[in-house]
Every structure is written in C-alpha cells, then in structure tokens.
Write a protein that holds these residues in place. Structure first.
Motif, PDB file in Angstrom:
ATOM      1  N   THR A   1      25.048 105.509  68.471  1.00 17.05           N
ATOM      2  CA  THR A   1      24.805 106.512  69.499  1.00 17.05           C
ATOM      3  C   THR A   1      23.329 106.500  69.891  1.00 17.05           C
ATOM      4  OG1 THR A   1      24.407 108.206  67.812  1.00 17.05           O
ATOM      5  CG2 THR A   1      26.657 107.985  68.648  1.00 17.05           C
ATOM      6  N   GLU A   2      22.986 107.220  70.949  1.00 15.29           N
ATOM      7  CA  GLU A   2      21.601 107.403  71.349  1.00 15.29           C
ATOM      8  C   GLU A   2      21.302 108.898  71.413  1.00 15.29           C
ATOM      9  OE1 GLU A   2      20.228 105.248  74.709  1.00 15.29           O
ATOM     10  OE2 GLU A   2      21.182 103.364  74.105  1.00 15.29           O
ATOM     11  N   THR A   3      20.106 109.261  70.942  1.00 14.68           N
ATOM     12  CA  THR A   3      19.698 110.660  70.902  1.00 14.68           C
ATOM     13  C   THR A   3      18.436 110.853  71.726  1.00 14.68           C
ATOM     14  OG1 THR A   3      20.646 110.954  68.695  1.00 14.68           O
ATOM     15  CG2 THR A   3      19.014 112.569  69.397  1.00 14.68           C
ATOM     16  N   PHE A   4      18.385 111.924  72.467  1.00 15.15           N
ATOM     17  CA  PHE A   4      17.211 112.222  73.292  1.00 15.15           C
ATOM     18  C   PHE A   4      17.011 113.732  73.309  1.00 15.15           C
ATOM     19  CE2 PHE A   4      21.014 111.940  75.846  1.00 15.15           C
ATOM     20  CZ  PHE A   4      20.985 113.085  76.628  1.00 15.15           C
ATOM     21  N   GLU A   5      15.811 114.141  73.675  1.00 16.91           N
ATOM     22  CA  GLU A   5      15.511 115.561  73.754  1.00 16.91           C
ATOM     23  C   GLU A   5      15.738 116.089  75.168  1.00 16.91           C
ATOM     24  OE1 GLU A   5      11.607 116.413  72.293  1.00 16.91           O
ATOM     25  OE2 GLU A   5      12.285 116.412  70.192  1.00 16.91           O
ATOM     26  N   LEU A   6      16.273 117.279  75.237  1.00 15.15           N
ATOM     27  CA  LEU A   6      16.397 118.012  76.493  1.00 15.15           C
ATOM     28  C   LEU A   6      15.526 119.252  76.361  1.00 15.15           C
ATOM     29  CD1 LEU A   6      19.623 118.859  78.476  1.00 15.15           C
ATOM     30  CD2 LEU A   6      17.856 120.571  78.111  1.00 15.15           C
TER      31      LEU A   6
ATOM     32  N   SER B   1       7.151 129.737  78.113  1.00 10.18           N
ATOM     33  CA  SER B   1       7.582 129.036  76.908  1.00 10.18           C
ATOM     34  C   SER B   1       8.654 128.010  77.263  1.00 10.18           C
ATOM     35  CB  SER B   1       8.116 130.048  75.888  1.00 10.18           C
ATOM     36  OG  SER B   1       8.446 129.409  74.674  1.00 10.18           O
ATOM     37  N   GLU B   2       9.175 127.341  76.230  1.00  8.83           N
ATOM     38  CA  GLU B   2      10.208 126.328  76.447  1.00  8.83           C
ATOM     39  C   GLU B   2      11.174 126.290  75.268  1.00  8.83           C
ATOM     40  OE1 GLU B   2       7.728 122.870  76.924  1.00  8.83           O
ATOM     41  OE2 GLU B   2       7.927 122.314  74.797  1.00  8.83           O
ATOM     42  N   LEU B   3      12.376 125.779  75.538  1.00  5.62           N
ATOM     43  CA  LEU B   3      13.394 125.548  74.515  1.00  5.62           C
ATOM     44  C   LEU B   3      13.745 124.068  74.518  1.00  5.62           C
ATOM     45  CD1 LEU B   3      15.863 128.551  75.135  1.00  5.62           C
ATOM     46  CD2 LEU B   3      13.953 128.430  73.508  1.00  5.62           C
ATOM     47  N   THR B   4      14.024 123.528  73.323  1.00  8.72           N
ATOM     48  CA  THR B   4      14.330 122.101  73.201  1.00  8.72           C
ATOM     49  C   THR B   4      15.562 121.895  72.337  1.00  8.72           C
ATOM     50  OG1 THR B   4      11.997 121.492  73.455  1.00  8.72           O
ATOM     51  CG2 THR B   4      13.441 119.845  72.468  1.00  8.72           C
ATOM     52  N   TRP B   5      16.381 120.926  72.744  1.00  9.46           N
ATOM     53  CA  TRP B   5      17.559 120.519  71.978  1.00  9.46           C
ATOM     54  C   TRP B   5      17.564 118.992  71.819  1.00  9.46           C
ATOM     55  CZ3 TRP B   5      17.575 124.100  75.825  1.00  9.46           C
ATOM     56  CH2 TRP B   5      18.105 125.368  75.546  1.00  9.46           C
ATOM     57  N   LYS B   6      18.203 118.508  70.789  1.00  7.40           N
ATOM     58  CA  LYS B   6      18.489 117.082  70.653  1.00  7.40           C
ATOM     59  C   LYS B   6      19.927 116.845  71.086  1.00  7.40           C
ATOM     60  CE  LYS B   6      15.288 115.462  67.093  1.00  7.40           C
ATOM     61  NZ  LYS B   6      15.170 114.820  65.750  1.00  7.40           N
ATOM     62  N   VAL B   7      20.119 115.952  72.059  1.00  6.24           N
ATOM     63  CA  VAL B   7      21.448 115.630  72.579  1.00  6.24           C
ATOM     64  C   VAL B   7      21.809 114.209  72.145  1.00  6.24           C
ATOM     65  CG1 VAL B   7      22.888 115.400  74.633  1.00  6.24           C
ATOM     66  CG2 VAL B   7      21.065 117.136  74.568  1.00  6.24           C
ATOM     67  N   THR B   8      23.003 114.042  71.616  1.00  6.36           N
ATOM     68  CA  THR B   8      23.486 112.730  71.169  1.00  6.36           C
ATOM     69  C   THR B   8      24.656 112.293  72.033  1.00  6.36           C
ATOM     70  OG1 THR B   8      22.783 113.115  68.897  1.00  6.36           O
ATOM     71  CG2 THR B   8      24.463 111.428  69.244  1.00  6.36           C
ATOM     72  N   ILE B   9      24.576 111.053  72.546  1.00 10.31           N
ATOM     73  CA  ILE B   9      25.616 110.487  73.398  1.00 10.31           C
ATOM     74  C   ILE B   9      26.001 109.113  72.847  1.00 10.31           C
ATOM     75  CG2 ILE B   9      26.116 109.498  75.687  1.00 10.31           C
ATOM     76  CD1 ILE B   9      26.227 112.440  75.780  1.00 10.31           C
ATOM     77  N   GLY B  10      27.289 108.809  72.829  1.00 10.27           N
ATOM     78  CA  GLY B  10      27.767 107.496  72.418  1.00 10.27           C
ATOM     79  C   GLY B  10      29.159 107.235  72.961  1.00 10.27           C
ATOM     80  N   LEU B  11      29.660 106.045  72.711  1.00 10.00           N
ATOM     81  CA  LEU B  11      30.998 105.651  73.145  1.00 10.00           C
ATOM     82  C   LEU B  11      31.895 105.464  71.937  1.00 10.00           C
ATOM     83  CD1 LEU B  11      30.096 102.860  75.759  1.00 10.00           C
ATOM     84  CD2 LEU B  11      30.162 105.346  76.098  1.00 10.00           C
ATOM     85  N   THR B  12      33.104 105.987  72.009  1.00 11.39           N
ATOM     86  CA  THR B  12      34.086 105.708  70.964  1.00 11.39           C
ATOM     87  C   THR B  12      34.834 104.422  71.325  1.00 11.39           C
ATOM     88  OG1 THR B  12      35.865 106.949  72.025  1.00 11.39           O
ATOM     89  CG2 THR B  12      34.358 108.196  70.615  1.00 11.39           C
ATOM     90  N   LYS B  13      35.677 103.943  70.412  1.00 14.78           N
ATOM     91  CA  LYS B  13      36.426 102.715  70.664  1.00 14.78           C
ATOM     92  C   LYS B  13      37.406 102.865  71.820  1.00 14.78           C
ATOM     93  CE  LYS B  13      36.116 100.898  65.967  1.00 14.78           C
ATOM     94  NZ  LYS B  13      36.869 100.460  64.752  1.00 14.78           N
TER      95      LYS B  13
END
Length: 411
Positions: A52-57, A132-144
């Motif tokens: 998967t790939e993870t990025f910040e929002l 101020s700001e809020l941050t999340w880590k979002v993970t996206i990937g592909l299943t089979k």
C-alpha cells in the motif's frame, strides 16, 4: 466499517441535509480551509495484492474562527469497470486529529472514501480550530480483486460542503498496465424475424467488445429499455427474445424493461467480440392496433455489488405493429338442392366445391431507423443529489472549472 449499501444510504442522507446558503454568506468574512496531500510512501506503482501507499492529508484553518471540515476522497477514472468496496485498501488514522471512522460510498458508481469523527456519525465534520490544522495518515492500496481492465487513477481530496479553497489531487500508477482497457457496446438492426416482416418483428444484434487489455472480475449483464412514440401506449405486450445456446429464449421483463443474458466473469480482450442476437415483437394479445414507434437502448452493469450502469448503447428506433394471426380458410356452401321430384327422375348435381377465401396481406409499417453507434463508457448523464451538491459546492468556491479540467484531462 458499514456495509456498502447501508454506507451509501447513510452518505446520501447525510449530504442531503447539508445547508449551503448559510456558509456562502459567512464565507465573505472568513477565509476558506486549505487542504494538502503529502507525498505517498512508499513510492512506485500499486500492484494488485501488493504494498500500500500512505500519505498525509492536512487541513488548515487560516481564519480567526473555528471551522468545520467534512472530508471527501474521490477516486477518478480507474477504468471501465466500476469498483467494489473490497477492490481498494483504505484506512485513515489521525495524527493530531480526533479518533476517526471511515466508510466507502459508490454514489453514481464511483468509489468515494469518507471519514468522520468516531464519536459521531456519517456526515459529521471535524472542528478545525482557528489558526490551526488537523492531519491524518491515509493508506491506499489494491486488493487482488482490483479488475485487470482498470489502470491508474487520481485521488482527489475535496469536501462535501463548500469549505475548501480548492481540492488537492494525487495520481497513482498501477502495474502492470497503468492505462485502462476499453469497453464498447452497440446494437445493429438485422431486419425481420423468421417468418415475420420488420413491421411485426425486428431483429437486433447486441455487441460487446473489450479493447487494450484486461478482464472484468465480475459477471456483466445488460438491460433493454423501451420507450414509445405514443406516451399513452399501455399493455403493448413487448416480447424480447435472445438466442441462447442456439435457441430462442424469452427474456424476463415488461413493456419497458427486459433483463438480457449475463456474460460470465472474466470477459476481456481475449474473449473477442460477443454478439447476442435479439428478436423484438408484440404479444398476440397486444392492445396496440397499428404501427407504433419504439425507441430501444441498453444499459450495461456488473451483475452484483456496485451495479450502477457504466456503459450503454445509443438509441435504436424501430416501428412495430401487432402480429396478425394466420388466415383460416372458409367454405362457401352450394345452393341447397330442390327436394321436389321432377316428372322425369334424374340424378341431381352435387354441391359446389368449397372455395377458400383469399389470405389477408400484412400491412407494412414504417421501419426506417438509425443504427446505434459506439456507446458511452462511463456513468450516464443522470445527476444524483450527491453529485449535484458537490457541483454546487465547487461553483461556490469558483473552482468548478479546475475540477472539470482535471477530470477531462484523463478522458
């Protein structure tokens, strides 16, 4: 996570309650929120069942008052096949934000990731303090199960309310075959049916073809939709037959709709062109008394799960009248012989031979029509409440042109 059907209903209900006017008035004195997507890690193309790939929002509030943020992630132009919830790996973890819950919607057939405060419900927003700001880590990937006919896509961070300066977008490549395959479906007229002219029975061929590469990972089916030139037509008795395994089979439906044969999972570029012969006529007990214009088109969808129509044929116009029954021969009796005996006995002549009546000639109805051509390969033009509200939000931000340009660039 909510079940897909329930999640979609919850999302639609939440968005339906969104009020745009109060915000637009307030926005004149307060700056909009700013959203930013960070660089994904690890970098590189996504693979089915792979990493998967993870990025910040991050969402920033530059104003002097606390503001609400209602996250909305839209996956754009994955390919011809609609995506199921299970085709995408999707997680959201707070970094400096409240505990978070996620759900996936499929409004208009698209994949849409939502998240909201875990203590609330779908449609609730996050409070972003002033300055101020809020941050999340979002993970996206592909299943089979991610369909091989689909390729790379864009993921856009937007909001279900008009509260952002503009959306932000990340592009994800998919290996192998980053470019999506193609899907076409169209109808051709083939003339009358066996033993019946075009005015009483119309033959059609429905075509399917995958180009480029890949296959559908779910069965595909089509539905035939009929409309009539005379809106007052009732009890037309539309009969739709398809050739299945060498024989004609009646399709389930009514005067306006018929379910056509299913193409099994795995239909793809190696399957070649699929042709389904159809016969269209009116039942013997039809209430239609003369030639009637009928417009036919098809919609194609996955047989299960996210079955929003993703393609269809253009209109095919035909004219049908009732199928006339075969004429029944009749006899004309001879003159009844006289029973009065003559003076000289003689043998009377026999009765005249029966004379069959002339068979009736079917009236020829107008059958000129334009053959259907290449179909659209995305969702239809019906705009849902969900999409309409999103468009309204972007118009309020003055960024609708930007959003449309980004979508059009990938087509």
């Amino acid at each position: 996570m909510l079940a897909p059907a329930r999640a979609a209903a919850v999302v639609a209900a939440a968005i339906a309650g969104t009020a745009l006017v109060p915000f637009i008035a307030h926005a004149e004195s307060q700056p909009l929120l700013r959203v930013e997507l960070g660089t994904p890690a690890s970098s590189g193309p996504l693979t089915r069942g792979g990493a998967t790939e993870t990025f910040e929002l991050t969402v920033e509030n530059p104003g002097t008052e606390a503001r609400q943020y209602h996250p909305w992630l839209l996956l754009d132009e994955a390919g011809p096949s609609p995506l199921q919830t299970a085709d995408i790996t999707y997680r959201v973890e707070p970094v400096n934000a409240p505990a978070t819950a996620v759900l996936v919607g499929h409004q208009d057939g698209g994949w849409q990731g939502m998240f909201h405060p875990a203590s609330g419900s779908a449609g609730d927003g996050f409070q972003v303090p002033a300055g101020s700001e809020l941050t999340w880590k979002v993970t996206i990937g592909l299943t089979k199960s991610y369909p091989t006919i689909n390729g790379g896509f864009e993921l856009t961070a937007a909001s279900v309310r008009p509260e952002l300066e503009r959306p932000d977008t990340l592009a994800f490549d998919v290996a192998p075959n980053n470019e999506p395959g193609t899907f076409r479906t169209w109808m051709d007229r083939t003339g009358g049916c066996e033993g019946l002219p075009e005015s009483q029975c119309q033959g059609l061929d429905l075509h399917y073809k995958v180009g480029g590469h890949g296959t559908f990972n779910h069965a595909v089916r089509s539905q035939l939709i009929a409309s009539y030139g005379d809106s007052k037509v009732r009890n037309a008795g539309l009969v739709v037959e398809a050739k299945v395994d060498g024989g004609w089979k009646a399709m389930k439906g009514d005067d306006f709709f018929a379910t056509l044969p299913t193409i099994q999972k795995g239909f793809g570029v190696d399957s070649g062109e699929r042709v389904v012969p159809l016969r269209i006529k009116l039942a013997a007990d039809t209430a239609v008394t003369g030639p009637t214009p009928i417009t036919l088109r098809t919609e194609t969808l996955l047989d299960a799960g996210n079955n929003y129509p993703f393609a269809g044929t253009t209109d095919t116009k035909i004219t049908l009248g009732p199928v006339k029954a075969s004429p029944t021969p009749t006899t004309i009796p001879s003159t009844t012989p006289s029973t009065t005996p003559s003076v000289t006995p003689s043998i009377s002549s026999s009765a005249a031979a029966p004379v069959p009546s002339a068979p009736s000639t079917p009236s020829a109805g107008a059958t000129q029509a334009t053959t259907g051509s290449l179909a659209t390969t995305g969702s239809d033009s019906t705009t849902s409440l969900y999409a309409a509200l999103a468009a309204a939000a972007l118009v309020a931000l003055g960024s609708l042109a930007w959003f449309t340009t980004r979508r059009s660039a990938r087509r």
